[in-house]
Scaffold this motif. Structure first.
Motif, PDB file in Angstrom:
ATOM      1  N   ARG A  14     -23.353 -71.770  44.761  1.00 34.61           N
ATOM      2  CA  ARG A  14     -23.473 -70.824  44.621  1.00 34.61           C
ATOM      3  C   ARG A  14     -25.438 -71.380  44.109  1.00 34.61           C
ATOM      4  NH1 ARG A  14     -25.238 -66.335  41.331  1.00 34.61           N
ATOM      5  NH2 ARG A  14     -23.572 -67.892  39.207  1.00 34.61           N
ATOM      6  N   VAL A  15     -26.135 -71.348  44.772  1.00 33.04           N
ATOM      7  CA  VAL A  15     -27.293 -71.778  44.122  1.00 33.04           C
ATOM      8  C   VAL A  15     -28.209 -70.467  43.753  1.00 33.04           C
ATOM      9  CG1 VAL A  15     -29.677 -72.732  44.958  1.00 33.04           C
ATOM     10  CG2 VAL A  15     -26.995 -73.754  45.110  1.00 33.04           C
ATOM     11  N   GLN A  16     -28.538 -69.969  42.390  1.00 36.28           N
ATOM     12  CA  GLN A  16     -29.350 -68.439  42.185  1.00 36.28           C
ATOM     13  C   GLN A  16     -30.887 -69.320  41.805  1.00 36.28           C
ATOM     14  OE1 GLN A  16     -27.764 -66.609  39.362  1.00 36.28           O
ATOM     15  NE2 GLN A  16     -29.611 -65.562  39.170  1.00 36.28           N
ATOM     16  N   SER A  17     -32.011 -69.540  42.107  1.00 32.38           N
ATOM     17  CA  SER A  17     -33.599 -69.756  42.076  1.00 32.38           C
ATOM     18  C   SER A  17     -33.690 -68.457  41.059  1.00 32.38           C
ATOM     19  CB  SER A  17     -34.355 -69.579  43.090  1.00 32.38           C
ATOM     20  OG  SER A  17     -33.500 -71.088  43.323  1.00 32.38           O
ATOM     21  N   THR A  18     -34.923 -68.438  40.159  1.00 33.89           N
ATOM     22  CA  THR A  18     -35.677 -68.059  38.984  1.00 33.89           C
ATOM     23  C   THR A  18     -36.544 -68.588  38.890  1.00 33.89           C
ATOM     24  OG1 THR A  18     -34.422 -68.861  37.499  1.00 33.89           O
ATOM     25  CG2 THR A  18     -33.654 -66.304  38.542  1.00 33.89           C
ATOM     26  N   THR A  19     -37.757 -68.041  38.411  1.00 33.56           N
ATOM     27  CA  THR A  19     -38.867 -68.569  37.827  1.00 33.56           C
ATOM     28  C   THR A  19     -37.926 -69.635  36.719  1.00 33.56           C
ATOM     29  OG1 THR A  19     -38.977 -66.246  35.959  1.00 33.56           O
ATOM     30  CG2 THR A  19     -40.710 -66.437  38.561  1.00 33.56           C
ATOM     31  N   ASN A  20     -37.583 -68.917  35.664  1.00 31.14           N
ATOM     32  CA  ASN A  20     -36.968 -70.137  34.607  1.00 31.14           C
ATOM     33  C   ASN A  20     -36.568 -71.757  35.301  1.00 31.14           C
ATOM     34  OD1 ASN A  20     -37.891 -68.416  32.713  1.00 31.14           O
ATOM     35  ND2 ASN A  20     -36.084 -67.117  33.061  1.00 31.14           N
ATOM     36  N   GLY A  21     -35.606 -71.909  36.491  1.00 30.83           N
ATOM     37  CA  GLY A  21     -35.195 -73.063  36.733  1.00 30.83           C
ATOM     38  C   GLY A  21     -34.100 -72.295  38.729  1.00 30.83           C
TER      39      GLY A  21
END
Length: 83
Positions: A14-21
């Motif tokens: 599972r990959v979750q990308s946000t502005t924090n990383g």
């Protein structure tokens, strides 16, 4: 890690990308009991590197001497892999 008697079924990724990383979570295909886990491989996240990758240098330190077997595969979506 996966169980010692598990078939070569792929783990859940599972990959979750946000502005924090980016958070990459890898879960084995079956539940593990304590003491039965076996290291199956590593996942290296190179998504922060914007230039094309041309080489991978490994500095291998292990208690065991001798040869280590590696296969390296790449994926843009963690679903479709290429050697």
């Amino acid at each position: 890690y996966s169980s010692a008697d598990a078939a070569d079924s792929p783990p859940s990724v599972r990959v979750q990308s946000t502005t924090n990383g980016t958070l990459v979570e890898v879960q084995p295909s079956t539940q593990l009991e304590a003491g039965e886990e076996v290291l199956r491989g590593w996942l290296l996240d190179a998504s922060a590197i914007k230039a094309p990758l041309q080489q991978l240098v490994l500095d291998w330190t292990s208690e065991r001497d001798g040869f280590q077997r590696f296969s390296i595969e790449a994926s843009d979506d963690l679903q479709h892999w290429q050697p």
